[in-house]
Design a protein around this motif. Sequence first.
Motif, mmCIF file in Angstrom:
data_model
loop_
_atom_site.group_PDB
_atom_site.id
_atom_site.type_symbol
_atom_site.label_atom_id
_atom_site.label_comp_id
_atom_site.label_asym_id
_atom_site.label_seq_id
_atom_site.Cartn_x
_atom_site.Cartn_y
_atom_site.Cartn_z
ATOM 1 N N TRP A 42 0.816 -1.230 0.000
ATOM 2 C CA TRP A 42 0.000 0.000 0.000
ATOM 3 C C TRP A 42 0.849 1.281 0.000
ATOM 4 O O TRP A 42 0.406 2.323 0.467
ATOM 5 C CB TRP A 42 -0.904 0.003 1.264
ATOM 6 N N VAL A 63 -0.971 4.100 -1.500
ATOM 7 C CA VAL A 63 -2.355 4.348 -1.061
ATOM 8 C C VAL A 63 -2.347 5.414 0.038
ATOM 9 O O VAL A 63 -1.730 5.226 1.098
ATOM 10 C CB VAL A 63 -3.009 3.039 -0.547
ATOM 11 N N GLN A 95 -12.083 11.887 -0.562
ATOM 12 C CA GLN A 95 -12.269 10.416 -0.515
ATOM 13 C C GLN A 95 -13.215 10.051 0.628
ATOM 14 O O GLN A 95 -13.086 10.563 1.744
ATOM 15 C CB GLN A 95 -10.907 9.729 -0.310
ATOM 16 N N GLU A 150 -14.712 4.516 -0.360
ATOM 17 C CA GLU A 150 -13.727 4.606 -1.455
ATOM 18 C C GLU A 150 -12.329 4.255 -0.945
ATOM 19 O O GLU A 150 -11.578 3.548 -1.628
ATOM 20 C CB GLU A 150 -13.721 6.032 -2.035
ATOM 21 N N ASP A 169 -12.170 0.495 -0.564
ATOM 22 C CA ASP A 169 -12.106 -0.182 -1.878
ATOM 23 C C ASP A 169 -10.696 -0.108 -2.457
ATOM 24 O O ASP A 169 -10.190 -1.077 -3.022
ATOM 25 C CB ASP A 169 -13.099 0.466 -2.857
ATOM 26 N N GLU A 170 -10.068 1.065 -2.338
ATOM 27 C CA GLU A 170 -8.710 1.240 -2.865
ATOM 28 C C GLU A 170 -7.734 0.268 -2.166
ATOM 29 O O GLU A 170 -6.911 -0.370 -2.818
ATOM 30 C CB GLU A 170 -8.266 2.692 -2.639
ATOM 31 N N ARG A 178 -8.443 -3.462 -3.387
ATOM 32 C CA ARG A 178 -7.917 -3.749 -4.735
ATOM 33 C C ARG A 178 -6.405 -3.968 -4.675
ATOM 34 O O ARG A 178 -5.879 -4.890 -5.283
ATOM 35 C CB ARG A 178 -8.252 -2.595 -5.689
#
Length: 394
Positions: free
Chosen positions: A329, A332, A363, A367, A370-371, A374
């Motif tokens: 991440w 992220v 954000q 959301e 979800d990021e 994924r």
Amino acid sequence: MGHSHAHQHLPPDRGAQTREAHKVTLIGALVDFVVGVAKMVAGFMVGSAALVADGIHSFSDILTDVFVLAATHFGRQAPDSNHPYGHGRIETLATLWLGSVLIFVAGGIAWASVTRLIAGEPIPAPGLWAIGIAVIALGAKEWIFRYTLRVARRVNSRLLEANAWHSRSDALSTVVVLVGLVAAQFGAGWMDAVAAVIVGVMVGQVGGRLLWESSQELIDTALPGEERREMQAVAERVPGVRGVHDLRTRTLGSQALLDLHIVVPPRVTVSEAHEIGNAVTRRLREAFPRLSDVTFHIDPEDDSGETEHSLRPGLPLRGDVEGMLDETWRNVRVWHARVALDLHYLDNQVDVSIFVNALPPGQSLDEAADELRRAALALGWVGRLRVWQGPGKG
């Protein structure tokens, strides 16, 4: 979220119990001494071999009294670094020894009687005062038997109970001698031998029972099934307990030891789970005063029968988890905004909860989650993923 906790406990009245055990045994030894001397003197004076043998039996009781004193003293001492479970097995070994002595005594009584019967030795009339001494000795030994047995039941000591029966064996052999003395007075000497054989068998049975019970304890035999089921029911009634499994018991002298696994709701904190375990321990102790040591293991899910789960390749721990998530991440934004990270190890996966004070601009919580999902698809061990906004839990 496995967590083990050992609880060591010594009943506050242990010292009082030991003193009571010592007192009854010392009184018994004194009675044995007086009775033994009286029997032997009377036996020599009237020429009764049975009465002399019975006096020797009383003196053998003094030896076992000394042995019981030592075993109850050392067996009820507090645990130390070399004996973390206490010294209860000293009492068990002593009970084994005492059971063996009883069997030998039984054999000796029966053998001496049978040989007297076969030899057909004439037994002289002993006179009333020899019979009187036997009656007084019988009363004294019967009183000591009842007194010792009462204390043994109160302090829950198999060893004291064994010693009580040893006193009863002396009382029974005195009954035999008494029957023989009375019969000899009327010229039927053989009655003595027949009664002695019967008593020998009775004493041997008590010895056999003690040997059997002590052996069961030495091989860690569990408490009776009914008691184990009651323990499980008591533990399962405690609020917060979702199940109890792998409940194991064994005895240690007059004490009982218990291990059990307690299933709690999977997402409670370690300290709450620990307090639920403490509550289970307290309830069990109240219901079963014999329990001296309770060890509980906290499970977030029922893993009964899976004794090998600690040997399987495990899931990564926090340090490795953070390293892998950092790698996954690193691009992220919400991951870098975290203030706390919660991990729950459930169903062979790691559930991850991320706490943030403020989300990255533009954000939403969904959301952001979800990021993360994924990006973490490649990590098979990651279970449920959640993002929480607000002050972290630390």
